[in-house]
Write a protein that holds these residues in place. Structure first.
Motif, PDB file in Angstrom:
ATOM      1  N   GLU A   1      51.032  35.729  53.697  1.00 35.98           N
ATOM      2  CA  GLU A   1      51.804  36.971  53.757  1.00 35.98           C
ATOM      3  C   GLU A   1      51.904  37.619  52.379  1.00 35.98           C
ATOM      4  OE1 GLU A   1      55.405  35.552  55.502  1.00 35.98           O
ATOM      5  OE2 GLU A   1      54.594  35.611  57.533  1.00 35.98           O
ATOM      6  N   LEU A   2      52.027  36.801  51.337  1.00 33.29           N
ATOM      7  CA  LEU A   2      52.044  37.307  49.964  1.00 33.29           C
ATOM      8  C   LEU A   2      50.725  37.997  49.644  1.00 33.29           C
ATOM      9  CD1 LEU A   2      53.394  37.417  47.098  1.00 33.29           C
ATOM     10  CD2 LEU A   2      52.168  35.291  46.638  1.00 33.29           C
ATOM     11  N   ARG A   3      49.605  37.345  49.978  1.00 37.57           N
ATOM     12  CA  ARG A   3      48.279  37.907  49.729  1.00 37.57           C
ATOM     13  C   ARG A   3      48.108  39.241  50.462  1.00 37.57           C
ATOM     14  NH1 ARG A   3      45.507  33.613  50.483  1.00 37.57           N
ATOM     15  NH2 ARG A   3      44.926  33.299  48.333  1.00 37.57           N
ATOM     16  N   ALA A   4      48.538  39.310  51.717  1.00 37.04           N
ATOM     17  CA  ALA A   4      48.412  40.535  52.508  1.00 37.04           C
ATOM     18  C   ALA A   4      49.252  41.672  51.901  1.00 37.04           C
ATOM     19  CB  ALA A   4      48.823  40.282  53.949  1.00 37.04           C
ATOM     20  N   PHE A   5      50.470  41.356  51.466  1.00 35.69           N
ATOM     21  CA  PHE A   5      51.342  42.359  50.852  1.00 35.69           C
ATOM     22  C   PHE A   5      50.736  42.896  49.554  1.00 35.69           C
ATOM     23  CE2 PHE A   5      54.663  43.163  47.648  1.00 35.69           C
ATOM     24  CZ  PHE A   5      55.218  44.301  48.200  1.00 35.69           C
ATOM     25  N   ILE A   6      50.224  42.000  48.722  1.00 34.29           N
ATOM     26  CA  ILE A   6      49.617  42.407  47.452  1.00 34.29           C
ATOM     27  C   ILE A   6      48.371  43.250  47.699  1.00 34.29           C
ATOM     28  CG2 ILE A   6      48.384  41.534  45.418  1.00 34.29           C
ATOM     29  CD1 ILE A   6      50.478  39.266  45.346  1.00 34.29           C
ATOM     30  N   HIS A   7      47.532  42.833  48.636  1.00 32.33           N
ATOM     31  CA  HIS A   7      46.316  43.588  48.958  1.00 32.33           C
ATOM     32  C   HIS A   7      46.659  45.001  49.413  1.00 32.33           C
ATOM     33  CE1 HIS A   7      42.535  44.251  51.473  1.00 32.33           C
ATOM     34  NE2 HIS A   7      42.147  44.233  50.216  1.00 32.33           N
ATOM     35  N   LYS A   8      47.636  45.120  50.299  1.00 30.29           N
ATOM     36  CA  LYS A   8      48.035  46.431  50.807  1.00 30.29           C
ATOM     37  C   LYS A   8      48.599  47.305  49.686  1.00 30.29           C
ATOM     38  CE  LYS A   8      50.931  48.622  54.255  1.00 30.29           C
ATOM     39  NZ  LYS A   8      51.764  48.432  55.432  1.00 30.29           N
ATOM     40  N   THR A   9      49.439  46.742  48.839  1.00 32.72           N
ATOM     41  CA  THR A   9      50.058  47.504  47.747  1.00 32.72           C
ATOM     42  C   THR A   9      49.019  47.999  46.747  1.00 32.72           C
ATOM     43  OG1 THR A   9      52.076  46.186  47.986  1.00 32.72           O
ATOM     44  CG2 THR A   9      51.814  47.421  45.937  1.00 32.72           C
ATOM     45  N   LEU A  10      48.068  47.136  46.370  1.00 31.62           N
ATOM     46  CA  LEU A  10      47.025  47.546  45.428  1.00 31.62           C
ATOM     47  C   LEU A  10      46.114  48.611  46.029  1.00 31.62           C
ATOM     48  CD1 LEU A  10      46.047  44.098  43.848  1.00 31.62           C
ATOM     49  CD2 LEU A  10      47.410  45.924  42.804  1.00 31.62           C
ATOM     50  N   CYS A  11      45.764  48.454  47.291  1.00 33.36           N
ATOM     51  CA  CYS A  11      44.902  49.452  47.943  1.00 33.36           C
ATOM     52  C   CYS A  11      45.601  50.809  48.032  1.00 33.36           C
ATOM     53  CB  CYS A  11      44.494  48.975  49.333  1.00 33.36           C
ATOM     54  SG  CYS A  11      43.248  47.673  49.323  1.00 33.36           S
ATOM     55  N   GLN A  12      46.881  50.808  48.349  1.00 33.71           N
ATOM     56  CA  GLN A  12      47.619  52.071  48.437  1.00 33.71           C
ATOM     57  C   GLN A  12      47.702  52.771  47.083  1.00 33.71           C
ATOM     58  OE1 GLN A  12      51.371  50.923  50.170  1.00 33.71           O
ATOM     59  NE2 GLN A  12      50.604  51.162  52.256  1.00 33.71           N
ATOM     60  N   ARG A  13      47.760  52.014  46.020  1.00 35.63           N
ATOM     61  CA  ARG A  13      47.875  52.595  44.679  1.00 35.63           C
ATOM     62  C   ARG A  13      46.700  53.520  44.346  1.00 35.63           C
ATOM     63  NH1 ARG A  13      51.388  53.830  40.544  1.00 35.63           N
ATOM     64  NH2 ARG A  13      50.172  54.023  38.661  1.00 35.63           N
ATOM     65  N   GLU A  14      45.486  53.109  44.723  1.00 41.26           N
ATOM     66  CA  GLU A  14      44.281  53.888  44.401  1.00 41.26           C
ATOM     67  C   GLU A  14      43.603  54.474  45.635  1.00 41.26           C
ATOM     68  OE1 GLU A  14      43.028  54.680  41.393  1.00 41.26           O
ATOM     69  OE2 GLU A  14      44.617  53.597  40.343  1.00 41.26           O
ATOM     70  N   ASN A  15      44.308  54.512  46.760  1.00 40.69           N
ATOM     71  CA  ASN A  15      43.757  55.044  48.015  1.00 40.69           C
ATOM     72  C   ASN A  15      42.438  54.369  48.398  1.00 40.69           C
ATOM     73  OD1 ASN A  15      45.866  56.921  48.432  1.00 40.69           O
ATOM     74  ND2 ASN A  15      44.922  58.268  46.928  1.00 40.69           N
ATOM     75  N   ILE A  16      42.443  53.047  48.352  1.00 39.10           N
ATOM     76  CA  ILE A  16      41.267  52.243  48.706  1.00 39.10           C
ATOM     77  C   ILE A  16      41.432  51.746  50.130  1.00 39.10           C
ATOM     78  CG2 ILE A  16      40.056  50.082  48.183  1.00 39.10           C
ATOM     79  CD1 ILE A  16      40.829  50.506  45.246  1.00 39.10           C
ATOM     80  N   LEU A  17      40.351  51.781  50.896  1.00 37.61           N
ATOM     81  CA  LEU A  17      40.394  51.276  52.265  1.00 37.61           C
ATOM     82  C   LEU A  17      40.509  49.755  52.240  1.00 37.61           C
ATOM     83  CD1 LEU A  17      37.580  53.472  53.837  1.00 37.61           C
ATOM     84  CD2 LEU A  17      40.053  53.787  54.022  1.00 37.61           C
ATOM     85  N   GLU A  18      41.544  49.228  52.885  1.00 35.62           N
ATOM     86  CA  GLU A  18      41.820  47.797  52.850  1.00 35.62           C
ATOM     87  C   GLU A  18      40.693  46.950  53.424  1.00 35.62           C
ATOM     88  OE1 GLU A  18      45.750  46.495  54.096  1.00 35.62           O
ATOM     89  OE2 GLU A  18      46.409  48.575  53.892  1.00 35.62           O
ATOM     90  N   ASP A  19      40.058  47.440  54.471  1.00 34.04           N
ATOM     91  CA  ASP A  19      39.008  46.642  55.122  1.00 34.04           C
ATOM     92  C   ASP A  19      37.670  46.694  54.373  1.00 34.04           C
ATOM     93  OD1 ASP A  19      38.611  49.311  55.749  1.00 34.04           O
ATOM     94  OD2 ASP A  19      37.904  48.900  57.780  1.00 34.04           O
ATOM     95  N   GLN A  20      37.566  47.519  53.343  1.00 28.04           N
ATOM     96  CA  GLN A  20      36.301  47.653  52.618  1.00 28.04           C
ATOM     97  C   GLN A  20      36.214  46.765  51.374  1.00 28.04           C
ATOM     98  OE1 GLN A  20      33.640  49.651  53.579  1.00 28.04           O
ATOM     99  NE2 GLN A  20      34.849  49.797  55.461  1.00 28.04           N
ATOM    100  N   PHE A  21      37.363  46.375  50.816  1.00 26.87           N
ATOM    101  CA  PHE A  21      37.359  45.624  49.567  1.00 26.87           C
ATOM    102  C   PHE A  21      38.320  44.452  49.666  1.00 26.87           C
ATOM    103  CE2 PHE A  21      36.076  49.914  48.614  1.00 26.87           C
ATOM    104  CZ  PHE A  21      34.911  49.698  47.882  1.00 26.87           C
ATOM    105  N   GLY A  22      37.832  43.280  49.286  1.00 32.77           N
ATOM    106  CA  GLY A  22      38.613  42.062  49.384  1.00 32.77           C
ATOM    107  C   GLY A  22      39.424  41.787  48.134  1.00 32.77           C
ATOM    108  N   LEU A  23      40.249  40.779  48.246  1.00 32.82           N
ATOM    109  CA  LEU A  23      41.146  40.370  47.184  1.00 32.82           C
ATOM    110  C   LEU A  23      40.823  38.925  46.819  1.00 32.82           C
ATOM    111  CD1 LEU A  23      43.782  41.402  45.694  1.00 32.82           C
ATOM    112  CD2 LEU A  23      45.033  40.117  47.420  1.00 32.82           C
ATOM    113  N   THR A  24      40.683  38.641  45.534  1.00 31.74           N
ATOM    114  CA  THR A  24      40.471  37.260  45.101  1.00 31.74           C
ATOM    115  C   THR A  24      41.770  36.741  44.484  1.00 31.74           C
ATOM    116  OG1 THR A  24      39.682  37.932  42.909  1.00 31.74           O
ATOM    117  CG2 THR A  24      38.018  37.628  44.626  1.00 31.74           C
ATOM    118  N   ALA A  25      41.955  35.437  44.573  1.00 29.44           N
ATOM    119  CA  ALA A  25      43.146  34.803  44.011  1.00 29.44           C
ATOM    120  C   ALA A  25      42.720  33.608  43.172  1.00 29.44           C
ATOM    121  CB  ALA A  25      44.087  34.363  45.119  1.00 29.44           C
TER     122      ALA A  25
END
Length: 96
Positions: free
Chosen positions: A13-37
């Protein structure tokens, strides 16, 4: 965004929240770019996680979750911190 903070109880849930927040910041499509940890280690112990989203045109957004403070720091493409979030509850399954 605040209503989703109360629902963060696991690393997924933390990863999903961070991914969504970062994508919204730069108007990036969530399903197009992944998140590494990557685990952050201090004195041989896990102390948090570093998240990185690499978007189009070499855009790189990052977030740091500090486990002992239970805080997330978000950084934009210029490396400037744009958001600091204090989580209400400790995450399940985290030793820190």
């Amino acid at each position: 965004m605040l209503e989703s903070l109360d629902s963060i109880r696991s690393l997924d849930e933390l990863r999903a929240f961070i991914h969504k927040t970062l994508c919204q910041r730069e108007n990036i499509l969530e399903d197009q770019f992944g998140l590494t940890a990557t685990a952050l280690i201090r004195s041989g112990r896990d102390c948090g996680l570093h998240f990185c989203l690499r978007g189009p045109r070499s855009v790189r957004l990052e977030a740091i979750w500090v486990a002992d403070r239970n805080t997330i720091y978000f950084y934009d493409a210029r490396g400037t911190r744009f958001l600091k979030v204090q989580l209400a509850e400790r995450l399940a399954g985290c030793a820190a």
